[in-house]
Structure formats: structure tokens, C-alpha cells
Write an enzyme that holds these catalytic residues in place. Structure first.
Site, PDB file in Angstrom:
ATOM      1  N   LEU A   8      77.532 -10.542  29.475  1.00 25.94           N
ATOM      2  CA  LEU A   8      78.529  -9.958  28.576  1.00 25.94           C
ATOM      3  C   LEU A   8      77.851  -9.540  27.279  1.00 25.94           C
ATOM      4  O   LEU A   8      77.317 -10.380  26.553  1.00 25.94           O
ATOM      5  CB  LEU A   8      79.637 -10.971  28.284  1.00 25.94           C
ATOM      6  CG  LEU A   8      80.350 -11.578  29.507  1.00 25.94           C
ATOM      7  CD1 LEU A   8      81.423 -12.558  29.055  1.00 25.94           C
ATOM      8  CD2 LEU A   8      80.940 -10.485  30.386  1.00 25.94           C
ATOM      9  N   ALA A  10      79.223  -6.630  25.272  1.00 27.03           N
ATOM     10  CA  ALA A  10      79.998  -5.501  24.743  1.00 27.03           C
ATOM     11  C   ALA A  10      80.469  -5.727  23.315  1.00 27.03           C
ATOM     12  O   ALA A  10      80.936  -4.802  22.656  1.00 27.03           O
ATOM     13  CB  ALA A  10      81.202  -5.234  25.648  1.00 27.03           C
ATOM     14  N   ARG A  15      79.154 -10.357  12.333  1.00 25.76           N
ATOM     15  CA  ARG A  15      78.493 -11.248  11.388  1.00 25.76           C
ATOM     16  C   ARG A  15      77.016 -10.926  11.169  1.00 25.76           C
ATOM     17  O   ARG A  15      76.383 -11.445  10.259  1.00 25.76           O
ATOM     18  CB  ARG A  15      78.653 -12.711  11.849  1.00 25.76           C
ATOM     19  CG  ARG A  15      80.007 -13.284  11.497  1.00 25.76           C
ATOM     20  CD  ARG A  15      80.212 -14.645  12.111  1.00 25.76           C
ATOM     21  NE  ARG A  15      80.552 -14.553  13.524  1.00 25.76           N
ATOM     22  CZ  ARG A  15      80.648 -15.609  14.342  1.00 25.76           C
ATOM     23  NH1 ARG A  15      80.414 -16.826  13.886  1.00 25.76           N
ATOM     24  NH2 ARG A  15      80.984 -15.438  15.599  1.00 25.76           N
ATOM     25  N   ASP A 104      74.125 -12.976  23.863  1.00 29.33           N
ATOM     26  CA  ASP A 104      73.719 -13.554  22.585  1.00 29.33           C
ATOM     27  C   ASP A 104      73.309 -15.022  22.706  1.00 29.33           C
ATOM     28  O   ASP A 104      73.260 -15.736  21.726  1.00 29.33           O
ATOM     29  CB  ASP A 104      74.827 -13.382  21.536  1.00 29.33           C
ATOM     30  CG  ASP A 104      76.133 -14.054  21.938  1.00 29.33           C
ATOM     31  OD1 ASP A 104      76.187 -14.653  23.031  1.00 29.33           O
ATOM     32  OD2 ASP A 104      77.096 -13.989  21.151  1.00 29.33           O
ATOM     33  N   GLY A 141      84.658 -23.314  22.373  1.00 30.27           N
ATOM     34  CA  GLY A 141      85.769 -23.766  23.203  1.00 30.27           C
ATOM     35  C   GLY A 141      85.530 -25.215  23.598  1.00 30.27           C
ATOM     36  O   GLY A 141      84.400 -25.601  23.888  1.00 30.27           O
ATOM     37  N   ASN A 172      82.243 -25.719  25.664  1.00 30.89           N
ATOM     38  CA  ASN A 172      81.896 -24.695  26.644  1.00 30.89           C
ATOM     39  C   ASN A 172      80.687 -23.916  26.146  1.00 30.89           C
ATOM     40  O   ASN A 172      80.679 -23.392  25.038  1.00 30.89           O
ATOM     41  CB  ASN A 172      83.110 -23.765  26.798  1.00 30.89           C
ATOM     42  CG  ASN A 172      82.795 -22.541  27.646  1.00 30.89           C
ATOM     43  OD1 ASN A 172      81.884 -22.579  28.471  1.00 30.89           O
ATOM     44  ND2 ASN A 172      83.554 -21.480  27.444  1.00 30.89           N
ATOM     45  N   ARG A 335      43.797   1.903  17.322  1.00 32.25           N
ATOM     46  CA  ARG A 335      44.982   2.627  17.795  1.00 32.25           C
ATOM     47  C   ARG A 335      44.863   2.898  19.295  1.00 32.25           C
ATOM     48  O   ARG A 335      43.824   2.626  19.904  1.00 32.25           O
ATOM     49  CB  ARG A 335      45.150   3.894  16.969  1.00 32.25           C
ATOM     50  CG  ARG A 335      45.552   3.561  15.517  1.00 32.25           C
ATOM     51  CD  ARG A 335      45.431   4.756  14.610  1.00 32.25           C
ATOM     52  NE  ARG A 335      46.089   5.921  15.177  1.00 32.25           N
ATOM     53  CZ  ARG A 335      45.775   7.181  14.880  1.00 32.25           C
ATOM     54  NH1 ARG A 335      44.813   7.450  14.009  1.00 32.25           N
ATOM     55  NH2 ARG A 335      46.425   8.180  15.443  1.00 32.25           N
ATOM     56  N   TYR A 389      40.175  16.731  13.897  1.00 30.61           N
ATOM     57  CA  TYR A 389      41.398  17.541  13.841  1.00 30.61           C
ATOM     58  C   TYR A 389      41.156  18.758  12.962  1.00 30.61           C
ATOM     59  O   TYR A 389      40.798  18.629  11.791  1.00 30.61           O
ATOM     60  CB  TYR A 389      42.524  16.670  13.255  1.00 30.61           C
ATOM     61  CG  TYR A 389      43.900  17.280  13.316  1.00 30.61           C
ATOM     62  CD1 TYR A 389      44.356  17.920  14.462  1.00 30.61           C
ATOM     63  CD2 TYR A 389      44.752  17.193  12.213  1.00 30.61           C
ATOM     64  CE1 TYR A 389      45.633  18.461  14.511  1.00 30.61           C
ATOM     65  CE2 TYR A 389      46.033  17.728  12.259  1.00 30.61           C
ATOM     66  CZ  TYR A 389      46.473  18.366  13.407  1.00 30.61           C
ATOM     67  OH  TYR A 389      47.732  18.898  13.458  1.00 30.61           O
ATOM     68  N   SER A 407      24.704   6.911   6.743  1.00 31.50           N
ATOM     69  CA  SER A 407      25.981   6.712   6.054  1.00 31.50           C
ATOM     70  C   SER A 407      26.578   8.029   5.577  1.00 31.50           C
ATOM     71  O   SER A 407      25.859   8.987   5.309  1.00 31.50           O
ATOM     72  CB  SER A 407      25.769   5.809   4.842  1.00 31.50           C
ATOM     73  OG  SER A 407      25.375   4.536   5.283  1.00 31.50           O
TER      74      SER A 407
END
Ligand code: UD1
Ligand code: CA
Length: 462
Positions: A8, A10, A15, A104, A141, A172, A335, A389, A407
Site C-alpha cells: 500500500l 497510495a 507529515r 512506509d 491500531g 497492529n 566520473r 572538448y 607539468s
């Protein structure tokens, strides 16, 4: 009979105070709802149904590319019972064991799900509720037991009498296993005559009792498994629980950590024995770390392979490959497509992208290496840059074996530098250099003697 898991997801999650649905917030490197699905997968259920509604597309995107999930859209959120009813209607009925989980509660263990299913199946129960005794039961619950000691009903916190709220401590978890056939047949009996005006799935327990159908409950002894995430504080708390669980496992497998509270490792990461994870290390995605490698402090590796005996200090690496005996950092940025072969080095303030650094080759200081293939035993001098590039295209640089690049060299790609080449410091290399050659590009040095004295005289000083 095949086992179905309904997750579940949905609800709104008001909060969280967020622009995004609650279940898409991340715990370690995966969204909350992913963890519930992962637990269901590991419990080897046969079919996974995710109920989406609020922010449905974002929740679907969490599983982009996964073909083992059925999404059911609950357009109107009329309660947990309504959500399951929508699933039944959408799937044309339910059969076999049906496990209901929430998007959750990310800490549920696969073993707990399996146990719940086995218990329900073996006892031929219409429903088995997983229960818990939390430190603070408010919001949950409450389980009401009959004189026979069996679960009789679940009363939502908001619907409890003050006395029930005080006296009933078993709660529950929101996780159940139902007999699909009986659930399919009886779920229409649910009403919404309660404080929230919702169809509560929890009311099925009382309904079954009235019908004379057997129901049962099993307690879950580890309350951290059932921690629900409703706000960001609980998200942080759940993250700590999962971090500790993963770190405890890794340490038991032979991984060292200076401070396990400062190491975050995703669930799909592999770390071999004698590896050391230093503080502020994050290992995400499909990262793997080989034996005796030292990662961190301050390293974040995503989908990165690290071999054995390598050190990866203060490094950010994404989709990179670091082989054996490699030295990275401090402050290296690897990367996608960066490949550091055995014994190579990417030192301080070095960025490498889509490039191979051959065995034993070194890029020790302040360099950018992009779209390059560098051979074995090469030394790249401080400040060397591949100019890959040209504003339109990315161009390649190749460097042979044992070449020495002085260098502050600019390698203007596309360019090929051979093996055993020497490039003089501060050269701008725009043409290919053959094997064994020296290449220097620099204007002649001018020396003006007595310059300081001349200047002093001009200023009228002695
Ligand atoms: C629910 C249980 C409660 C239990 C608690 C455990 C009910 C009525 N109550 O309460 O007994 O102690 O979980 O955490 O089930 N959802 C939908 N569609 C809806 C309503 C909810 O998909 O129409 C989803 C939510 O996104 C959420 C889950 O169901 O993931 C639970 O719903 P929520 O309203 O938060 O129930 P709780 O008040 O937590
Ligand atoms: Ca120059």
C-alpha cells in the site's frame, strides 16, 4: 498456490511536508517503497502489486525497468480496506496467500514475511495479523483479544475508548497475510462507520470473527522491524536502524570500521574481508570493494568497482573501476568510465572521465583526464590537461607506454602521443608525437640582465 504481496503506497504522507510522495523519500540509497518491495522479493513471493495514488508517476518511476511489479491505481484514497478492494477489482479477484505490506515500513525482514505466510497457510486462517508491542503505542491500531485468547478485533487509535487506549498495548503492525479467496469474497462487507470515515482493512478481523472464520495473530519480537515512517525524524531513525543492520553484517563478515555510525552502505554493495571503511564513507548502488582496500575518510562511491589493496581517500567515484593496488585521492573525482588499472594512481585534485590509466601509470596532481587511453608506466606531470572538448565534439587522446608528460602540458585532442616519449613542461601539444621522440612547445626564454638596477635608476634611487 502462488503468493501475492500487496504494497500500500497510495497515501500522501502530509507529515513529511514535501513536494514528493512519502514513499519516494530515500532511506540510504533507495526510496522507502523500494525496501518493502525488496523484502517481498527476498521472501520469494510470486507476484508484487504496488498500490499507487498520490504522486503515482513518481512512485512508478522508482521501479522503472523492473518488470516484476503490477501497479494498481487507487484514484480516491478511501482507506486501507478500499485500497485492497481496488486491487481485487483490478486483478479480477484474489487467490492464494495475500501479504499486505505498507510502503512506509521499510525495515520488515523477508524472514518475517515468510514466517507470516507459513503460519497463515498451515493454520488455514482467513487472516493472520503481525503484531508488536511498541514503546509508544499512540497512533497504532490496538489488538483486542477474545476470551479464547485469539485476536478478536483491531480498534484504530482514533476509535479507541480512553480505557482501551490505556490498557491495550499490543498493536497492529499493518502487515497481514490473508487467504486471498476468502478476502476476495468478504471484503465488500467493510463499512466506513468510524471516526475517519474510511474503509479500514483492519475491520476484516472482526468481520471474520462474526462469520466464524478463523483468524490469528503472530507477534514480531523485534519492534525495529515495524517502525513506520511518517515524518522526517522517523525517516532518520529508520535509516540508522538499517545502517546498523548492514554495518553489523559487514563487520561480522570481516570488514573493519573506525566508527560504524559514520559509514553508510547500500543494500546491494559488496565489501570483502579485511577492507577498512573509514568515517564519512558512503557506498551506493552496485559498488564492490575487494580485500584489504581502505575506503575513506570522506569517500562516496556509486556503482564503482574497487579491487584489492587499493586506497580510496577523499574520493568521489561514479561508475568507475579501480583495480588492485591503486592509490586514489585525497580529493580525486572519478566520473563514469574512469578505469584505473593495477598499481596506478589518481592523486590530489585530479578528475578522470571515460579514460583508462594503464598499469603503474600516475596522474598525481591537479589534472583533468577525459576521453583518454594512457598506457603502462606513464607519468603525467602536475597540471596536465586533456583538452578533449572543442565546443562541439569530445575528442580522444592516446598516450603509449613509459611516456613522460611534463607539468602543465595541454594535450589538444584528438591527439596521439607514442610510447617512450618525453614532453617538455608547459607544452601545448596539437600534433601527434611518434614513439621515442621529445616534444616541446614553448617560446624561447628571454633573459634581461641588470633589469632590477635599471628600474631603480629610472626611479631615481641610488
Ligand atoms: C494502519 C492501520 C493500523 C496500524 C498501522 C501500522 C488501518 C486502518 N490501520 O494505520 O491499525 O497500527 O497502519 O502502521 O489500516 N494507504 C493507501 N490507500 C488508502 C489509505 C492508506 O494506499 O486509501 C496506504 C498508505 O499510503 C500507507 C498505508 O496504507 O502506506 C497505511 O495507511 P495509513 O492511513 O497511514 O494507516 P495508519 O494510520 O498508519
Ligand atoms: Ca605553453
Amino acid at each position: 498456490m502462488p503468493v501475492t504481496a500487496i504494497i500500500l503506497a497510495a497515501g500522501e504522507g502530509t507529515r513529511m511536508k514535501s513536494a514528493h510522495p512519502k514513499v519516494t523519500h530515500k532511506l540510504l540509497d533507495h526510496p522507502l517503497v523500494w525496501w518493502s518491495v525488496d523484502a517481498a522479493r527476498k521472501a520469494q513471493v510470486d507476484r508484487i502489486v504496488v498500490v499507487v495514488g498520490n504522486g503515482a508517476d513518481e512512485v512508478r518511476d522508482v521501479f522503472a525497468g523492473d518488470d516484476d511489479i503490477t501497479f494498481v491505481e487507487q484514484a480516491e484514497r478511501l482507506g486501507t480496506g478500499h485500497a485492497v478492494k481496488v486491487v481485487r477489482d483490478e486483478l479480477g479477484g484474489l487467490a492464494g496467500p495475500v501479504v499486505v505490506l505498507t510502503g512506509d515500513s521499510p525495515l520488515i525482514r523477508p524472514e518475517t514475511i515468510s514466517k507470516l505466510v507459513d503460519h497463515n497457510r498451515e493454520g488455514h486462517f482467513a487472516c493472520t495479523v503481525l503484531t508488536m508491542v511498541p514503546k509508544d503505542p499512540s497512533g497504532y491500531g490496538r489488538i483486542v483479544f477474545g476470551t479464547d485468547g485469539q485476536i478478536k478485533a483491531i480498534v484504530e487509535d482514533k476509535d479507541c475508548t480512553p480505557r482501551q487506549r490505556l490498557e491495550l498495548c499490543e498493536c497492529n503492525s499493518g502487515i497481514y497475510c490473508f487467504c486471498g479467496r476468502r478476502l476476495s469474497e468478504s471484503i465488500d462487507r467493510l463499512g466506513h462507520d468510524n471516526v475517519q470515515g474510511e474503509y479500514y482493512l483492519t475491520d476484516m478481523v472482526g468481520i471474520y470473527r462474526e462469520m466464524g472464520e478463523p483468524v490469528s495473530s503472530v507477534p514480531c519480537c523485534d519492534p525495529t522491524e515495524l517502525l513506520g515512517v511518517n515524518d522526517r525524524a522517523q525517516l532518520a531513525e529508520a535509516t540508522c536502524v538499517m545502517r546498523d543492520r548492514i554495518n553489523q553484517r559487514l563487520m561480522a563478515e570481516g570488514v573493519s570500521m573506525l566508527d560504524p555510525s559514520l559509514v553508510w552502505v547500500g543494500p546491494d554493495v559488496e565489501v570483502a574481508r579485511d577492507a577498512v571503511l573509514m568515517p564519512m564513507t558512503m557506498l551506493w548502488g552496485r559498488t564492490s570493494v575487494g580485500e584489504a582496500s581502505v575506503i575513506g575518510p570522506n569517500s562516496r562511491l556509486t556503482d564503482t568497482y574497487v579491487g584489492c589493496r587499493s586506497t580510496v581517500e577523499e574520493t568521489v567515484a561514479i561508475e568507475a573501476r579501480i583495480d588492485d593496488d591503486v592509490s586514489c585521492g585525497p580529493r580525486a573525482y572519478l566520473r563514469p568510465g574512469a578505469h584505473l588499472m593495477d598499481g596506478s594512481k589518481a592523486g590530489t585534485h585530479v578528475e578522470i572521465k571515460k579514460s583508462t590509466i594503464g598499469p603503474g601509470s600516475k596522474v598525481p596532481h591537479l589534472s583533468y583526464i577525459g576521453d583518454a587511453t594512457i598506457g603502462e608506466g606513464v607519468n603525467i606531470g602536475a597540471g596536465t590537461i586533456t583538452c578533449n572538448y572543442d565546443g562541439i565534439h569530445k575528442n580522444k587522446t592516446t598516450i603509449g607506454d613509459r611516456t613522460f608528460v611534463g607539468s602543465d602540458t595541454m594535450l589538444v585532442a584528438p591527439v596521439n602521443v607514442g610510447s617512450d616519449v618525453t614532453i617538455g613542461a608547459s607544452s601545448c601539444i596539437t600534433h601527434d608525437v611518434p614513439d621515442g621522440a621529445l616534444a616541446v612547445e614553448r617560446s624561447e626564454q628571454k633573459v634581461v640582465e641588470g633589469y632590477a638596477a635599471r628600474k631603480r635608476a629610472q626611479r631615481g634611487e641610488a
